[in-house]
Design a protein around this motif. Sequence first.
Motif, PDB file in Angstrom:
ATOM      1  N   ASN A  28       0.819  -1.212   0.000  1.00  0.00           N
ATOM      2  CA  ASN A  28       0.000   0.000   0.000  1.00  0.00           C
ATOM      3  C   ASN A  28       0.860   1.271   0.000  1.00  0.00           C
ATOM      4  O   ASN A  28       0.637   2.192   0.791  1.00  0.00           O
ATOM      5  CB  ASN A  28      -0.985  -0.008   1.176  1.00  0.00           C
ATOM      6  CG  ASN A  28      -2.159   0.911   0.945  1.00  0.00           C
ATOM      7  OD1 ASN A  28      -2.540   1.166  -0.198  1.00  0.00           O
ATOM      8  ND2 ASN A  28      -2.733   1.408   2.020  1.00  0.00           N
ATOM      9  N   ILE A  29       1.848   1.278  -0.887  1.00  0.00           N
ATOM     10  CA  ILE A  29       2.727   2.434  -1.053  1.00  0.00           C
ATOM     11  C   ILE A  29       2.843   2.733  -2.552  1.00  0.00           C
ATOM     12  O   ILE A  29       2.318   1.983  -3.376  1.00  0.00           O
ATOM     13  CB  ILE A  29       4.137   2.189  -0.458  1.00  0.00           C
ATOM     14  CG1 ILE A  29       4.793   0.973  -1.129  1.00  0.00           C
ATOM     15  CG2 ILE A  29       4.049   1.998   1.053  1.00  0.00           C
ATOM     16  CD1 ILE A  29       6.230   0.743  -0.719  1.00  0.00           C
ATOM     17  N   THR A  30       3.553   3.784  -2.906  1.00  0.00           N
ATOM     18  CA  THR A  30       3.673   4.148  -4.321  1.00  0.00           C
ATOM     19  C   THR A  30       4.754   3.320  -5.015  1.00  0.00           C
ATOM     20  O   THR A  30       5.762   2.951  -4.389  1.00  0.00           O
ATOM     21  CB  THR A  30       4.027   5.634  -4.500  1.00  0.00           C
ATOM     22  OG1 THR A  30       5.346   5.864  -3.983  1.00  0.00           O
ATOM     23  CG2 THR A  30       3.024   6.539  -3.788  1.00  0.00           C
ATOM     24  N   PRO A  31       4.574   3.041  -6.298  1.00  0.00           N
ATOM     25  CA  PRO A  31       5.610   2.345  -7.060  1.00  0.00           C
ATOM     26  C   PRO A  31       6.928   3.130  -7.087  1.00  0.00           C
ATOM     27  O   PRO A  31       7.997   2.539  -7.169  1.00  0.00           O
ATOM     28  CB  PRO A  31       5.012   2.233  -8.466  1.00  0.00           C
ATOM     29  CG  PRO A  31       3.542   2.304  -8.266  1.00  0.00           C
ATOM     30  CD  PRO A  31       3.346   3.221  -7.089  1.00  0.00           C
ATOM     31  N   GLU A  32       6.842   4.438  -6.978  1.00  0.00           N
ATOM     32  CA  GLU A  32       8.059   5.263  -6.962  1.00  0.00           C
ATOM     33  C   GLU A  32       8.914   4.968  -5.743  1.00  0.00           C
ATOM     34  O   GLU A  32      10.149   4.982  -5.827  1.00  0.00           O
ATOM     35  CB  GLU A  32       7.702   6.764  -7.020  1.00  0.00           C
ATOM     36  CG  GLU A  32       7.102   7.205  -8.336  1.00  0.00           C
ATOM     37  CD  GLU A  32       5.610   6.866  -8.487  1.00  0.00           C
ATOM     38  OE1 GLU A  32       5.131   6.920  -9.640  1.00  0.00           O
ATOM     39  OE2 GLU A  32       4.941   6.532  -7.485  1.00  0.00           O
ATOM     40  N   THR A  33       8.287   4.706  -4.618  1.00  0.00           N
ATOM     41  CA  THR A  33       9.032   4.349  -3.407  1.00  0.00           C
ATOM     42  C   THR A  33       9.774   3.038  -3.625  1.00  0.00           C
ATOM     43  O   THR A  33      10.965   2.930  -3.308  1.00  0.00           O
ATOM     44  CB  THR A  33       8.094   4.236  -2.193  1.00  0.00           C
ATOM     45  OG1 THR A  33       7.473   5.502  -1.975  1.00  0.00           O
ATOM     46  CG2 THR A  33       8.838   3.806  -0.946  1.00  0.00           C
ATOM     47  N   VAL A  34       9.087   2.054  -4.173  1.00  0.00           N
ATOM     48  CA  VAL A  34       9.728   0.765  -4.458  1.00  0.00           C
ATOM     49  C   VAL A  34      10.871   0.968  -5.450  1.00  0.00           C
ATOM     50  O   VAL A  34      11.951   0.393  -5.290  1.00  0.00           O
ATOM     51  CB  VAL A  34       8.707  -0.262  -4.987  1.00  0.00           C
ATOM     52  CG1 VAL A  34       9.404  -1.571  -5.354  1.00  0.00           C
ATOM     53  CG2 VAL A  34       7.616  -0.513  -3.956  1.00  0.00           C
ATOM     54  N   SER A  35      10.663   1.796  -6.454  1.00  0.00           N
ATOM     55  CA  SER A  35      11.699   2.074  -7.450  1.00  0.00           C
ATOM     56  C   SER A  35      12.948   2.658  -6.800  1.00  0.00           C
ATOM     57  O   SER A  35      14.077   2.285  -7.141  1.00  0.00           O
ATOM     58  CB  SER A  35      11.166   3.028  -8.516  1.00  0.00           C
ATOM     59  OG  SER A  35      12.161   3.314  -9.462  1.00  0.00           O
ATOM     60  N   SER A  36      12.764   3.554  -5.839  1.00  0.00           N
ATOM     61  CA  SER A  36      13.926   4.151  -5.167  1.00  0.00           C
ATOM     62  C   SER A  36      14.706   3.114  -4.366  1.00  0.00           C
ATOM     63  O   SER A  36      15.920   3.186  -4.256  1.00  0.00           O
ATOM     64  CB  SER A  36      13.509   5.326  -4.277  1.00  0.00           C
ATOM     65  OG  SER A  36      12.770   4.892  -3.155  1.00  0.00           O
ATOM     66  N   TRP A  37      14.000   2.110  -3.833  1.00  0.00           N
ATOM     67  CA  TRP A  37      14.700   1.013  -3.145  1.00  0.00           C
ATOM     68  C   TRP A  37      15.447   0.153  -4.151  1.00  0.00           C
ATOM     69  O   TRP A  37      16.569  -0.268  -3.899  1.00  0.00           O
ATOM     70  CB  TRP A  37      13.723   0.131  -2.382  1.00  0.00           C
ATOM     71  CG  TRP A  37      12.942   0.793  -1.298  1.00  0.00           C
ATOM     72  CD1 TRP A  37      13.277   1.927  -0.601  1.00  0.00           C
ATOM     73  CD2 TRP A  37      11.692   0.355  -0.773  1.00  0.00           C
ATOM     74  NE1 TRP A  37      12.310   2.224   0.315  1.00  0.00           N
ATOM     75  CE2 TRP A  37      11.318   1.272   0.240  1.00  0.00           C
ATOM     76  CE3 TRP A  37      10.855  -0.707  -1.053  1.00  0.00           C
ATOM     77  CZ2 TRP A  37      10.141   1.138   0.963  1.00  0.00           C
ATOM     78  CZ3 TRP A  37       9.684  -0.843  -0.337  1.00  0.00           C
ATOM     79  CH2 TRP A  37       9.339   0.072   0.670  1.00  0.00           C
ATOM     80  N   CYS A  38      14.804  -0.105  -5.287  1.00  0.00           N
ATOM     81  CA  CYS A  38      15.398  -0.978  -6.306  1.00  0.00           C
ATOM     82  C   CYS A  38      16.665  -0.368  -6.908  1.00  0.00           C
ATOM     83  O   CYS A  38      17.558  -1.099  -7.332  1.00  0.00           O
ATOM     84  CB  CYS A  38      14.388  -1.283  -7.403  1.00  0.00           C
ATOM     85  SG  CYS A  38      13.080  -2.404  -6.871  1.00  0.00           S
ATOM     86  N   THR A  39      16.731   0.943  -6.948  1.00  0.00           N
ATOM     87  CA  THR A  39      17.923   1.616  -7.483  1.00  0.00           C
ATOM     88  C   THR A  39      18.915   1.959  -6.374  1.00  0.00           C
ATOM     89  O   THR A  39      19.965   2.533  -6.640  1.00  0.00           O
ATOM     90  CB  THR A  39      17.541   2.903  -8.240  1.00  0.00           C
ATOM     91  OG1 THR A  39      16.881   3.798  -7.335  1.00  0.00           O
ATOM     92  CG2 THR A  39      16.654   2.603  -9.430  1.00  0.00           C
ATOM     93  N   ASN A  40      18.568   1.621  -5.152  1.00  0.00           N
ATOM     94  CA  ASN A  40      19.397   1.889  -3.977  1.00  0.00           C
ATOM     95  C   ASN A  40      19.632   3.379  -3.755  1.00  0.00           C
ATOM     96  O   ASN A  40      20.608   3.769  -3.138  1.00  0.00           O
ATOM     97  CB  ASN A  40      20.718   1.118  -4.032  1.00  0.00           C
ATOM     98  CG  ASN A  40      20.547  -0.297  -3.539  1.00  0.00           C
ATOM     99  OD1 ASN A  40      20.669  -0.564  -2.350  1.00  0.00           O
ATOM    100  ND2 ASN A  40      20.236  -1.211  -4.440  1.00  0.00           N
ATOM    101  N   SER A  41      18.715   4.214  -4.251  1.00  0.00           N
ATOM    102  CA  SER A  41      18.820   5.648  -3.968  1.00  0.00           C
ATOM    103  C   SER A  41      18.167   5.981  -2.634  1.00  0.00           C
ATOM    104  O   SER A  41      18.378   7.046  -2.077  1.00  0.00           O
ATOM    105  CB  SER A  41      18.218   6.482  -5.101  1.00  0.00           C
ATOM    106  OG  SER A  41      16.870   6.153  -5.300  1.00  0.00           O
TER     107      SER A  41
END
Length: 69
Positions: A28-41
């Motif tokens: 229940n969070i935004t895909p952008e948050t997951v993306s930032s984890w995936c890029t390690n930013s």
Amino acid sequence: MSKTIYNRIKSVLAEKGKTNIDLAGSLNITPETVSSWCTNSAQPSVKRLFEISKALDVDVRVLLVSTKQ
């Protein structure tokens, strides 16, 4: 200089055949948050790591990069 990689969320998503959108929906969070984890930013909190591990049905340790060589 290369970027330090702290988590394996992107790799585990690929191994499980899931997308950022799938994980975002489960948490229940935004895909952008997951993306930032995936890029390690950005990095998830320890509590969130446990939520991710449950959503992906993996041991929480699988989500972290080993410190042993």
